[in-house]
Design a protein around this motif. Structure first.
Motif, PDB file in Angstrom:
ATOM      1  N   SER A 183       0.836  -1.204   0.000  1.00  0.00           N
ATOM      2  CA  SER A 183       0.000   0.000   0.000  1.00  0.00           C
ATOM      3  C   SER A 183       0.867   1.248   0.000  1.00  0.00           C
ATOM      4  O   SER A 183       1.952   1.257   0.566  1.00  0.00           O
ATOM      5  CB  SER A 183      -0.889   0.026   1.243  1.00  0.00           C
ATOM      6  OG  SER A 183      -1.829  -0.994   1.172  1.00  0.00           O
ATOM      7  N   PRO A 184       0.351   2.313  -0.608  1.00  0.00           N
ATOM      8  CA  PRO A 184       1.151   3.544  -0.658  1.00  0.00           C
ATOM      9  C   PRO A 184       1.147   4.264   0.688  1.00  0.00           C
ATOM     10  O   PRO A 184       0.247   4.073   1.503  1.00  0.00           O
ATOM     11  CB  PRO A 184       0.415   4.377  -1.699  1.00  0.00           C
ATOM     12  CG  PRO A 184      -1.003   3.912  -1.615  1.00  0.00           C
ATOM     13  CD  PRO A 184      -0.958   2.454  -1.255  1.00  0.00           C
ATOM     14  N   LEU A 185       2.150   5.096   0.894  1.00  0.00           N
ATOM     15  CA  LEU A 185       2.226   5.874   2.133  1.00  0.00           C
ATOM     16  C   LEU A 185       1.231   7.027   2.133  1.00  0.00           C
ATOM     17  O   LEU A 185       0.826   7.513   3.171  1.00  0.00           O
ATOM     18  CB  LEU A 185       3.636   6.428   2.303  1.00  0.00           C
ATOM     19  CG  LEU A 185       4.578   5.486   3.021  1.00  0.00           C
ATOM     20  CD1 LEU A 185       6.020   5.834   2.729  1.00  0.00           C
ATOM     21  CD2 LEU A 185       4.329   5.510   4.518  1.00  0.00           C
ATOM     22  N   LYS A 186       0.887   7.490   0.921  1.00  0.00           N
ATOM     23  CA  LYS A 186      -0.107   8.564   0.817  1.00  0.00           C
ATOM     24  C   LYS A 186      -1.083   8.167  -0.279  1.00  0.00           C
ATOM     25  O   LYS A 186      -0.744   7.343  -1.137  1.00  0.00           O
ATOM     26  CB  LYS A 186       0.577   9.880   0.428  1.00  0.00           C
ATOM     27  CG  LYS A 186       1.528  10.366   1.498  1.00  0.00           C
ATOM     28  CD  LYS A 186       2.206  11.652   1.108  1.00  0.00           C
ATOM     29  CE  LYS A 186       3.233  11.980   2.194  1.00  0.00           C
ATOM     30  NZ  LYS A 186       4.094  13.086   1.851  1.00  0.00           N
ATOM     31  N   ASN A 187      -2.261   8.784  -0.268  1.00  0.00           N
ATOM     32  CA  ASN A 187      -3.188   8.511  -1.356  1.00  0.00           C
ATOM     33  C   ASN A 187      -2.815   9.390  -2.544  1.00  0.00           C
ATOM     34  O   ASN A 187      -3.167  10.564  -2.592  1.00  0.00           O
ATOM     35  CB  ASN A 187      -4.625   8.776  -0.905  1.00  0.00           C
ATOM     36  CG  ASN A 187      -5.600   8.435  -2.023  1.00  0.00           C
ATOM     37  OD1 ASN A 187      -5.189   8.041  -3.114  1.00  0.00           O
ATOM     38  ND2 ASN A 187      -6.887   8.586  -1.751  1.00  0.00           N
ATOM     39  N   TYR A 188      -2.102   8.805  -3.488  1.00  0.00           N
ATOM     40  CA  TYR A 188      -1.585   9.600  -4.602  1.00  0.00           C
ATOM     41  C   TYR A 188      -2.664   9.974  -5.622  1.00  0.00           C
ATOM     42  O   TYR A 188      -2.355  10.598  -6.626  1.00  0.00           O
ATOM     43  CB  TYR A 188      -0.396   8.874  -5.254  1.00  0.00           C
ATOM     44  CG  TYR A 188       0.750   8.682  -4.273  1.00  0.00           C
ATOM     45  CD1 TYR A 188       1.402   9.783  -3.731  1.00  0.00           C
ATOM     46  CD2 TYR A 188       1.150   7.415  -3.865  1.00  0.00           C
ATOM     47  CE1 TYR A 188       2.431   9.626  -2.806  1.00  0.00           C
ATOM     48  CE2 TYR A 188       2.182   7.238  -2.943  1.00  0.00           C
ATOM     49  CZ  TYR A 188       2.817   8.345  -2.424  1.00  0.00           C
ATOM     50  OH  TYR A 188       3.827   8.195  -1.510  1.00  0.00           O
ATOM     51  N   ASP A 189      -3.934   9.608  -5.349  1.00  0.00           N
ATOM     52  CA  ASP A 189      -5.042  10.173  -6.133  1.00  0.00           C
ATOM     53  C   ASP A 189      -5.100  11.677  -5.865  1.00  0.00           C
ATOM     54  O   ASP A 189      -5.507  12.457  -6.701  1.00  0.00           O
ATOM     55  CB  ASP A 189      -6.395   9.604  -5.654  1.00  0.00           C
ATOM     56  CG  ASP A 189      -6.640   8.187  -6.156  1.00  0.00           C
ATOM     57  OD1 ASP A 189      -6.006   7.810  -7.153  1.00  0.00           O
ATOM     58  OD2 ASP A 189      -7.457   7.468  -5.536  1.00  0.00           O
ATOM     59  N   ALA A 210       5.962   2.429  -4.813  1.00  0.00           N
ATOM     60  CA  ALA A 210       6.987   2.696  -5.827  1.00  0.00           C
ATOM     61  C   ALA A 210       6.366   3.307  -7.084  1.00  0.00           C
ATOM     62  O   ALA A 210       6.972   4.148  -7.740  1.00  0.00           O
ATOM     63  CB  ALA A 210       7.726   1.409  -6.177  1.00  0.00           C
ATOM     64  N   LEU A 211       5.141   2.885  -7.402  1.00  0.00           N
ATOM     65  CA  LEU A 211       4.493   3.376  -8.615  1.00  0.00           C
ATOM     66  C   LEU A 211       3.755   4.687  -8.385  1.00  0.00           C
ATOM     67  O   LEU A 211       3.277   5.299  -9.329  1.00  0.00           O
ATOM     68  CB  LEU A 211       3.497   2.324  -9.125  1.00  0.00           C
ATOM     69  CG  LEU A 211       4.128   1.041  -9.643  1.00  0.00           C
ATOM     70  CD1 LEU A 211       3.086  -0.061  -9.764  1.00  0.00           C
ATOM     71  CD2 LEU A 211       4.790   1.284 -10.990  1.00  0.00           C
ATOM     72  N   GLY A 212       3.635   5.089  -7.112  1.00  0.00           N
ATOM     73  CA  GLY A 212       2.922   6.330  -6.809  1.00  0.00           C
ATOM     74  C   GLY A 212       1.454   6.260  -7.183  1.00  0.00           C
ATOM     75  O   GLY A 212       0.870   7.219  -7.670  1.00  0.00           O
ATOM     76  N   LEU A 213       0.830   5.097  -6.941  1.00  0.00           N
ATOM     77  CA  LEU A 213      -0.574   4.925  -7.336  1.00  0.00           C
ATOM     78  C   LEU A 213      -1.520   5.375  -6.218  1.00  0.00           C
ATOM     79  O   LEU A 213      -1.293   5.074  -5.046  1.00  0.00           O
ATOM     80  CB  LEU A 213      -0.860   3.450  -7.638  1.00  0.00           C
ATOM     81  CG  LEU A 213      -0.089   2.814  -8.790  1.00  0.00           C
ATOM     82  CD1 LEU A 213      -0.458   1.342  -8.905  1.00  0.00           C
ATOM     83  CD2 LEU A 213      -0.382   3.545 -10.097  1.00  0.00           C
ATOM     84  N   GLY A 214      -2.587   6.045  -6.592  1.00  0.00           N
ATOM     85  CA  GLY A 214      -3.631   6.402  -5.639  1.00  0.00           C
ATOM     86  C   GLY A 214      -4.573   5.224  -5.425  1.00  0.00           C
ATOM     87  O   GLY A 214      -4.543   4.240  -6.180  1.00  0.00           O
ATOM     88  N   LEU A 215      -5.408   5.342  -4.382  1.00  0.00           N
ATOM     89  CA  LEU A 215      -6.232   4.193  -3.993  1.00  0.00           C
ATOM     90  C   LEU A 215      -7.236   3.783  -5.064  1.00  0.00           C
ATOM     91  O   LEU A 215      -7.456   2.594  -5.305  1.00  0.00           O
ATOM     92  CB  LEU A 215      -6.953   4.507  -2.678  1.00  0.00           C
ATOM     93  CG  LEU A 215      -6.008   4.756  -1.495  1.00  0.00           C
ATOM     94  CD1 LEU A 215      -6.787   5.146  -0.258  1.00  0.00           C
ATOM     95  CD2 LEU A 215      -5.145   3.529  -1.223  1.00  0.00           C
ATOM     96  N   SER A 216      -7.858   4.750  -5.729  1.00  0.00           N
ATOM     97  CA  SER A 216      -8.863   4.365  -6.728  1.00  0.00           C
ATOM     98  C   SER A 216      -8.188   3.638  -7.893  1.00  0.00           C
ATOM     99  O   SER A 216      -8.720   2.667  -8.429  1.00  0.00           O
ATOM    100  CB  SER A 216      -9.650   5.583  -7.222  1.00  0.00           C
ATOM    101  OG  SER A 216      -8.759   6.478  -7.822  1.00  0.00           O
ATOM    102  N   LYS A 217      -6.995   4.079  -8.242  1.00  0.00           N
ATOM    103  CA  LYS A 217      -6.262   3.446  -9.346  1.00  0.00           C
ATOM    104  C   LYS A 217      -5.846   2.015  -8.951  1.00  0.00           C
ATOM    105  O   LYS A 217      -5.974   1.077  -9.750  1.00  0.00           O
ATOM    106  CB  LYS A 217      -5.021   4.306  -9.642  1.00  0.00           C
ATOM    107  CG  LYS A 217      -4.103   3.765 -10.693  1.00  0.00           C
ATOM    108  CD  LYS A 217      -4.637   4.026 -12.089  1.00  0.00           C
ATOM    109  CE  LYS A 217      -3.721   3.403 -13.133  1.00  0.00           C
ATOM    110  NZ  LYS A 217      -4.356   3.004 -14.336  1.00  0.00           N
ATOM    111  N   HIS A 222      -4.648   3.452   4.560  1.00  0.00           N
ATOM    112  CA  HIS A 222      -4.833   3.324   3.105  1.00  0.00           C
ATOM    113  C   HIS A 222      -5.230   1.893   2.738  1.00  0.00           C
ATOM    114  O   HIS A 222      -6.050   1.681   1.845  1.00  0.00           O
ATOM    115  CB  HIS A 222      -3.561   3.722   2.364  1.00  0.00           C
ATOM    116  CG  HIS A 222      -3.158   5.135   2.633  1.00  0.00           C
ATOM    117  ND1 HIS A 222      -4.037   6.178   2.567  1.00  0.00           N
ATOM    118  CD2 HIS A 222      -1.975   5.675   3.009  1.00  0.00           C
ATOM    119  CE1 HIS A 222      -3.426   7.298   2.874  1.00  0.00           C
ATOM    120  NE2 HIS A 222      -2.163   7.018   3.152  1.00  0.00           N
ATOM    121  N   SER A 223      -4.628   0.936   3.440  1.00  0.00           N
ATOM    122  CA  SER A 223      -4.981  -0.462   3.163  1.00  0.00           C
ATOM    123  C   SER A 223      -6.462  -0.689   3.476  1.00  0.00           C
ATOM    124  O   SER A 223      -7.156  -1.399   2.748  1.00  0.00           O
ATOM    125  CB  SER A 223      -4.124  -1.409   4.004  1.00  0.00           C
ATOM    126  OG  SER A 223      -2.769  -1.263   3.661  1.00  0.00           O
TER     127      SER A 223
END
Ligand code: B12
Ligand code: SF4
Length: 467
Positions: free
Chosen positions: A18-24, A60-67, A91-92
């Motif tokens: 899971s990302p550290l931030k929601n990159y959406d 690593a990919l900088g993906l937001g949650l919706s993506k 986020h998880s």
């Protein structure tokens, strides 16, 4: 994403970091993060057991949650496995809410181990089919092959009819909890997003040479008292060298970064390992973690051997410039040893990265200043030496599953507040490469107010950058 990698459709298991931030909401500023070796190992072992697996490193990919959710739901794996860490937990949870209900959910990682019951009872999570505590390589393939095995496997929990099911199962086979590192297949790098990684002009790969730590530093999730199930294991030099050779021949890797807690702390195996590096004459360099107490008093010929074996930089947990605080966090080192170890390594031409924590529980103003002074002193003492000293400074954040956690709960801090994070600083010291560490609980744990802790942290990192 690696250009030739897509999320595998219909896999048995899709592991997600899971990302550290929601990159959406705002794009990621870093362009590098170390690989998720734990997920890579699980994937390697499951694939070897005949299952189809993929790893999606959303950080690593900088993906937001919706993506991420869209990618998972489109790929429709049989299972999704999430690596829970304290700062990514929220986020998880959101991600699980977005998943197709037909996908089974498996949880693991440090946060899952630290607070399993709270997670199983977290009503925001729609379903939990397996929550695996600790090192999971041997248990995950069995769970994927037959879900019924979850009743027989040690340290596997789940939720059923809204209830947390936490059976006590004795591990008949000790390898179920602590896999034999030498018997494990070599990590398949296809599962890692950014590894090997081009750092400037040098191709680098991360490796794990050991697991478990016998020390008990109060702020650390790997501390022994919080991980009584973990046996300390160091890989044998032959296996290590096989992986190094493979990285060299398959990808042309020129530098290795050992990310495990204690690569240079094992007095018993370190000489043999260093000699193996020298005998291979691979013309590669490597960075590793070490312990001050070992390196301060190490024989001169050991340091010479490290240098000859290609050691470029050693990362050392120094934490604070106060002997009282070092003792309070149970670091088992003192400031005199810190100076000795850093100077000795730099004299040998080995660079040192020192990790420091500002705002530790009970830190007094003078101790806070002593940490900043120690960093500057180490810069001065190593000026002109063949090896350089640099610092990497963090704001204290308490994590469940650390010895500190109970002390802080006992002192009246609420677990909810300690797990609530906000971005902390908008400062050039945190631009790009340190953005992933730029968040804070906003809580004061010592005498120095949080705002001052952050200002001093930014100032010292700015100073470091200018050097
Ligand atoms: C290398 C490292 C990193 C690397 C790589 C992180 C990564 N995603 O793998 C970097 C520098 C990027 C990093 C970043 C962070 N890290 Co870090 N990291 C480590 C370190 C030193 C070693 C991890 C490692 O590779 N171990 C070796 C592998 C084989 O073990 P593993 O990762 O634990 O995985 C095994 C099990 O946990 C389990 N497992 C793991 N995931 C899953 C998932 C499922 C579904 C299952 C079933 C099992 C399972 O099986 C794996 C194989 O045996 C540990 C300390 C430690 N000793 O664990 C801290 C540690 C894990 N990090 C920690 C933290 C907090 C972070 C950050 C949140 C830091 C921050 N920004 O503040 C970020 C998170 C970034 C992210 N989402 O990717 C904490 C976690 C504490 C907690 N309770 O959450 C630790 C314990 C250090 C500490 N401070 O105490 N980290
Ligand atoms: S900080 Fe390092 S030495 Fe201390 S418990 Fe954690 S991994 Fe072990």
């Amino acid at each position: 994403m690696k250009p030739d990698r897509k999320v595998t459709a219909g896999a048995d298991l899709l592991l997600v970091n899971s990302p550290l931030k929601n990159y959406d909401l705002s794009p990621r500023r870093n362009d590098f993060t170390l690989p998720t070796l734990g997920l890579g190992y699980i994937a390697t072992c499951a694939e070897q057991a005949g299952l189809t697996v993929d790893v999606l490193d959303a950080e690593a990919l900088g993906l937001g949650l919706s993506k991420i959710a869209a990618l998972i739901n489109e790929a429709r794996p049989r299972w999704v496995g999430l690596n829970l860490l304290a700062p990514t937990y929220v986020h998880s949870v959101k991600l699980m809410q977005l998943l197709d209900p037909g996908i089974s959910v498996m949880l693991g990682g440090h946060q899952a181990k630290a607070m399993p019951r709270a997670i199983l009872e977290d009503v925001r999570i729609p379903r939990i089919d397996a929550l695996v505590l600790g090192e999971a390589e041997t248990r995950v393939p069995r769970l994927l092959a037959d879900l019924k095995t979850r009743r027989e496997l040690p340290a596997v929990y789940w939720r059923e009819a809204g209830r947390a099911i936490m059976p006590v199962v004795r591990a008949k086979d000790p390898l179920l909890l602590a896999p034999d590192l030498d018997a494990m297949p070599l990590l398949d790098r296809r599962f890692l997003q950014q590894d090997p990684y081009m750092d400037g002009s040098v191709l680098e790969s991360a490796m794990v040479a050991s697991r478990g730590c016998p020390f008990d530093c109060s702020f650390c999730g790997a501390a022994i008292s919080s991980n009584p199930d973990v046996t300390v294991r160091m890989r044998r030099p032959e296996g290590l060298m096989a992986e190094v050779r493979q990285l060299r021949s398959l990808y042309g890797v020129q530098r290795i970064r050992f990310v495990d807690d204690l690569f240079l702390a094992n007095r018993r195996l370190i000489r043999t390992t260093l000699k193996a590096f020298i005998d291979e004459s691979l013309d590669m360099s490597w960075d590793a973690t070490g312990r001050i107490n070992v390196l301060a008093s190490a024989a001169d010929d050991l340091l010479a051997l490290m240098s000859e074996a290609g050691c470029r930089e050693v990362a050392l947990g120094i934490e604070t410039g106060s002997d009282r605080l070092l003792s309070h966090v149970d670091k088992k080192i003192n400031v005199a040893q810190v100076i000795q170890a850093v100077v000795r390594l730099c004299r040998r031409g080995i660079h040192v990265k020192g990790y420091f924590i500002l705002g530790l529980p009970t830190e007094m103003r003078g101790e806070h200043q002593a940490t900043l002074d120690l960093i500057r002193r180490l810069w001065d003492l190593t000026e002109g030496l063949p090896g350089c000293f640099r610092c990497s400074v963090f704001e204290y954040r308490p994590y469940p599953g650390t010895p500190d956690w109970q002390r802080l709960v006992g002192a009246g801090y609420s677990p909810e507040a300690m797990l609530k994070y906000a971005d902390s600083l908008d400062d050039e010291a945190f631009s790009a490469d340190r953005d992933e560490f730029n968040f804070s609980t906003g809580l004061q744990f010592g005498e120095v107010p949080v705002a001052t802790v952050r200002q001093n942290l930014a100032a010292i990192m700015r100073e470091q950058r200018r050097r």
